[in-house]
Design a protein around this motif. Structure first.
Motif, PDB file in Angstrom:
ATOM      1  N   VAL A  10       0.876  -1.167   0.000  1.00 53.64           N
ATOM      2  CA  VAL A  10       0.000   0.000   0.000  1.00 53.64           C
ATOM      3  C   VAL A  10       0.912   1.214   0.000  1.00 53.64           C
ATOM      4  CG1 VAL A  10      -1.781   1.289   1.197  1.00 53.64           C
ATOM      5  CG2 VAL A  10      -1.793  -1.211   1.267  1.00 53.64           C
ATOM      6  N   SER A  11       0.940   1.955  -1.103  1.00 56.23           N
ATOM      7  CA  SER A  11       1.892   3.064  -1.194  1.00 56.23           C
ATOM      8  C   SER A  11       1.199   4.308  -1.710  1.00 56.23           C
ATOM      9  CB  SER A  11       3.053   2.694  -2.134  1.00 56.23           C
ATOM     10  OG  SER A  11       2.562   2.319  -3.400  1.00 56.23           O
ATOM     11  N   THR A  12       1.655   5.433  -1.237  1.00 59.03           N
ATOM     12  CA  THR A  12       1.184   6.723  -1.730  1.00 59.03           C
ATOM     13  C   THR A  12       2.407   7.547  -2.074  1.00 59.03           C
ATOM     14  OG1 THR A  12       1.104   7.531   0.551  1.00 59.03           O
ATOM     15  CG2 THR A  12      -0.936   6.684  -0.380  1.00 59.03           C
ATOM     16  N   PRO A  13       3.072   7.209  -3.203  1.00 62.94           N
ATOM     17  CA  PRO A  13       4.341   7.836  -3.527  1.00 62.94           C
ATOM     18  C   PRO A  13       4.180   9.290  -3.944  1.00 62.94           C
ATOM     19  CG  PRO A  13       3.604   6.494  -5.351  1.00 62.94           C
ATOM     20  CD  PRO A  13       2.630   6.266  -4.227  1.00 62.94           C
ATOM     21  N   ALA A  14       5.229  10.035  -3.762  1.00 65.43           N
ATOM     22  CA  ALA A  14       5.236  11.410  -4.241  1.00 65.43           C
ATOM     23  C   ALA A  14       5.236  11.414  -5.760  1.00 65.43           C
ATOM     24  CB  ALA A  14       6.486  12.128  -3.714  1.00 65.43           C
ATOM     25  N   SER A  15       4.737  12.484  -6.322  1.00 65.52           N
ATOM     26  CA  SER A  15       4.659  12.580  -7.772  1.00 65.52           C
ATOM     27  C   SER A  15       6.041  12.436  -8.386  1.00 65.52           C
ATOM     28  CB  SER A  15       4.047  13.929  -8.161  1.00 65.52           C
ATOM     29  OG  SER A  15       4.040  14.081  -9.554  1.00 65.52           O
ATOM     30  N   GLY A  16       6.142  11.577  -9.450  1.00 66.21           N
ATOM     31  CA  GLY A  16       7.403  11.400 -10.142  1.00 66.21           C
ATOM     32  C   GLY A  16       8.274  10.310  -9.564  1.00 66.21           C
ATOM     33  N   SER A  17       7.974   9.777  -8.393  1.00 62.36           N
ATOM     34  CA  SER A  17       8.798   8.726  -7.817  1.00 62.36           C
ATOM     35  C   SER A  17       8.424   7.378  -8.399  1.00 62.36           C
ATOM     36  CB  SER A  17       8.644   8.698  -6.298  1.00 62.36           C
ATOM     37  OG  SER A  17       7.315   8.390  -5.954  1.00 62.36           O
ATOM     38  N   ARG A  18       9.364   6.436  -8.335  1.00 64.88           N
ATOM     39  CA  ARG A  18       9.094   5.103  -8.845  1.00 64.88           C
ATOM     40  C   ARG A  18       8.186   4.360  -7.879  1.00 64.88           C
ATOM     41  NH1 ARG A  18      13.981   1.739 -11.010  1.00 64.88           N
ATOM     42  NH2 ARG A  18      14.809   2.011  -8.914  1.00 64.88           N
ATOM     43  N   VAL A  19       7.247   3.581  -8.434  1.00 59.23           N
ATOM     44  CA  VAL A  19       6.284   2.849  -7.619  1.00 59.23           C
ATOM     45  C   VAL A  19       6.675   1.379  -7.575  1.00 59.23           C
ATOM     46  CG1 VAL A  19       3.871   2.209  -7.340  1.00 59.23           C
ATOM     47  CG2 VAL A  19       4.458   4.465  -8.256  1.00 59.23           C
ATOM     48  N   PRO A  20       7.010   0.829  -6.416  1.00 61.72           N
ATOM     49  CA  PRO A  20       7.338  -0.598  -6.337  1.00 61.72           C
ATOM     50  C   PRO A  20       6.097  -1.460  -6.519  1.00 61.72           C
ATOM     51  CG  PRO A  20       7.340   0.373  -4.145  1.00 61.72           C
ATOM     52  CD  PRO A  20       7.135   1.509  -5.113  1.00 61.72           C
ATOM     53  N   PHE A  70      15.086  -8.496  -4.155  1.00 64.34           N
ATOM     54  CA  PHE A  70      15.078  -7.463  -5.194  1.00 64.34           C
ATOM     55  C   PHE A  70      13.741  -6.723  -5.142  1.00 64.34           C
ATOM     56  CE2 PHE A  70      13.534 -11.297  -7.384  1.00 64.34           C
ATOM     57  CZ  PHE A  70      12.346 -10.839  -7.956  1.00 64.34           C
ATOM     58  N   THR A  71      13.692  -5.554  -5.766  1.00 61.66           N
ATOM     59  CA  THR A  71      12.470  -4.764  -5.869  1.00 61.66           C
ATOM     60  C   THR A  71      12.190  -4.484  -7.333  1.00 61.66           C
ATOM     61  OG1 THR A  71      12.851  -3.716  -3.724  1.00 61.66           O
ATOM     62  CG2 THR A  71      11.294  -2.632  -5.213  1.00 61.66           C
ATOM     63  N   ALA A  72      10.958  -4.738  -7.771  1.00 58.18           N
ATOM     64  CA  ALA A  72      10.526  -4.424  -9.133  1.00 58.18           C
ATOM     65  C   ALA A  72       9.616  -3.199  -9.086  1.00 58.18           C
ATOM     66  CB  ALA A  72       9.784  -5.605  -9.740  1.00 58.18           C
ATOM     67  N   TYR A  73       9.675  -2.385 -10.143  1.00 58.29           N
ATOM     68  CA  TYR A  73       8.925  -1.135 -10.176  1.00 58.29           C
ATOM     69  C   TYR A  73       7.960  -1.100 -11.361  1.00 58.29           C
ATOM     70  CZ  TYR A  73      12.406   0.380  -6.789  1.00 58.29           C
ATOM     71  OH  TYR A  73      13.201   0.462  -5.676  1.00 58.29           O
ATOM     72  N   ARG A  74       6.910  -0.324 -11.191  1.00 65.18           N
ATOM     73  CA  ARG A  74       5.917  -0.185 -12.246  1.00 65.18           C
ATOM     74  C   ARG A  74       6.569   0.357 -13.512  1.00 65.18           C
ATOM     75  NH1 ARG A  74       0.767   2.453 -10.015  1.00 65.18           N
ATOM     76  NH2 ARG A  74       0.749   0.384  -9.020  1.00 65.18           N
ATOM     77  N   GLY A  75       6.208  -0.265 -14.651  1.00 70.66           N
ATOM     78  CA  GLY A  75       6.756   0.145 -15.936  1.00 70.66           C
ATOM     79  C   GLY A  75       8.006  -0.603 -16.347  1.00 70.66           C
ATOM     80  N   GLU A  76       8.515  -1.492 -15.483  1.00 66.57           N
ATOM     81  CA  GLU A  76       9.713  -2.255 -15.820  1.00 66.57           C
ATOM     82  C   GLU A  76       9.355  -3.563 -16.514  1.00 66.57           C
ATOM     83  OE1 GLU A  76      13.444  -1.502 -12.963  1.00 66.57           O
ATOM     84  OE2 GLU A  76      11.877  -2.685 -12.032  1.00 66.57           O
ATOM     85  N   ALA A  77      10.243  -3.999 -17.394  1.00 61.38           N
ATOM     86  CA  ALA A  77      10.224  -5.364 -17.925  1.00 61.38           C
ATOM     87  C   ALA A  77      11.535  -6.008 -17.504  1.00 61.38           C
ATOM     88  CB  ALA A  77      10.076  -5.376 -19.434  1.00 61.38           C
ATOM     89  N   ILE A  78      11.449  -7.090 -16.728  1.00 59.91           N
ATOM     90  CA  ILE A  78      12.623  -7.697 -16.097  1.00 59.91           C
ATOM     91  C   ILE A  78      12.787  -9.121 -16.606  1.00 59.91           C
ATOM     92  CG2 ILE A  78      13.695  -8.347 -13.909  1.00 59.91           C
ATOM     93  CD1 ILE A  78      11.916  -6.205 -12.576  1.00 59.91           C
ATOM     94  N   GLY A  79      13.922  -9.405 -17.199  1.00 62.19           N
ATOM     95  CA  GLY A  79      14.233 -10.766 -17.611  1.00 62.19           C
ATOM     96  C   GLY A  79      14.893 -11.517 -16.471  1.00 62.19           C
ATOM     97  N   ILE A  80      14.561 -12.786 -16.317  1.00 65.05           N
ATOM     98  CA  ILE A  80      15.202 -13.639 -15.318  1.00 65.05           C
ATOM     99  C   ILE A  80      15.928 -14.747 -16.055  1.00 65.05           C
ATOM    100  CG2 ILE A  80      14.873 -15.099 -13.290  1.00 65.05           C
ATOM    101  CD1 ILE A  80      12.439 -13.536 -12.574  1.00 65.05           C
ATOM    102  N   ILE A  81      17.243 -14.796 -15.892  1.00 66.91           N
ATOM    103  CA  ILE A  81      18.062 -15.747 -16.630  1.00 66.91           C
ATOM    104  C   ILE A  81      18.836 -16.633 -15.660  1.00 66.91           C
ATOM    105  CG2 ILE A  81      18.253 -14.190 -18.597  1.00 66.91           C
ATOM    106  CD1 ILE A  81      21.064 -13.475 -17.683  1.00 66.91           C
TER     107      ILE A  81
END
Length: 268
Positions: A10-20, A70-81
């Motif tokens: 549950v997050s309320t990030p500041a404008s422009g910050s990355r959202v986990p 690790f932490t993933a953020y909104r808008g990311e595409a993460i490959g796992i190899i």
């Protein structure tokens, strides 16, 4: 993590910050394998041992994931190899809430959706019926599924050589079935979409369509995880990669840097 221990962010990030969207915090996953190493025994004997709480001399614990964070953020595409057995699919199943952790916690923002080439569809039902059921299972209304039906079928390409969508799934090749599964899952915008080897099936034209759809999902503020042995698919689709080996996180960074290090290590 018992499945119930998976927590929602549950997050309320500041404008422009990355959202986990996903936080994996020092996660360990251990499998218990019964009867390993002998090939003997029966299901009845194994059930008796479980009910009577008597141990077996051939019980083996497999530490599949070891302290991964690790932490993933909104808008990311993460490959796992990583090589076979490195824990790639295991960590995705844990994020989806399908596997418990021995220790550590997983936090998610929204409901993660796991898509793999073995994702369950009903082999005795037609492709069309599976499209409807798959869409409903993902939370779409019947009207939404009907509206997107043609797009799903066209995207999959399974009707290019005949009316296969009206045939039972058991008549499909493994590649056709996998393409339909991906097409159903990709028809909906997901908070977190996890794809396990889905792009390894199908021809290059379908792979290009899949990669473009993943880019669209990223633009629509979702997070995408992709497990694939095809490093070019990771390069083309992902801006970040996580390298797992023997259950441990060896490297997390820009996709090209991580893939180069993995290829140098594995000799590929």
């Amino acid at each position: 993590m018992a499945v119930a221990e998976q927590q929602t962010l549950v997050s309320t990030p500041a404008s422009g910050s990355r959202v986990p969207t996903v936080i994996v915090d020092d996660v360990h996953i251990v499998y218990t394998v019964y009867g390993a190493g002998t090939g003997r025994g029966t299901a009845t004997a194994a059930l008796y041992r479980l009910l009577s709480r008597k141990g077996s001399p051939n019980v083996r614990r497999v530490h599949a994931v070891r302290g991964v964070s690790f932490t993933a953020y909104r808008g990311e595409a993460i490959g796992i190899i990583g090589s076979n057995g490195s824990g790639k699919s295991t960590i995705l199943r844990a994020i989806a809430g399908l596997l418990p952790t021995e220790s550590g916690k997983i936090y998610t923002d929204g409901q993660p959706s796991l898509l793999g080439v073995n994702a369950a569809l009903m082999n005795d039902l037609t492709g069309a019926t599976n499209v409807l059921l798959g869409g409903l299972a993902m939370g779409m209304s019947q009207e939404e599924v009907r509206h997107r039906f043609k797009g799903i079928v066209d995207f999959s390409g399974i009707n290019e050589k005949g009316d296969f969508i009206s045939l039972p799934m058991r008549t499909y090749s493994s590649g056709m079935a996998a393409r339909l599964r991906f097409s159903i899952a990709a028809a909906k915008n997901h908070d977190v979409l996890m794809i396990d080897e889905a792009l390894a099936t199908g021809d290059r034209a379908f792979q290009r369509r899949s990669e473009e759809r993943i880019r669209e999902l990223r633009k629509e503020a979702g997070t995408v995880f992709l497990v694939s042995h095809n490093n070019n698919s990771i390069r083309d689709t992902c801006d970040r990669a996580i390298w797992l080996e023997k259950g441990e996180l060896l490297m997390d960074g820009p996709a090209d840097d991580v893939i180069k290090a993995y290829e140098a290590h594995s000799g590929k």
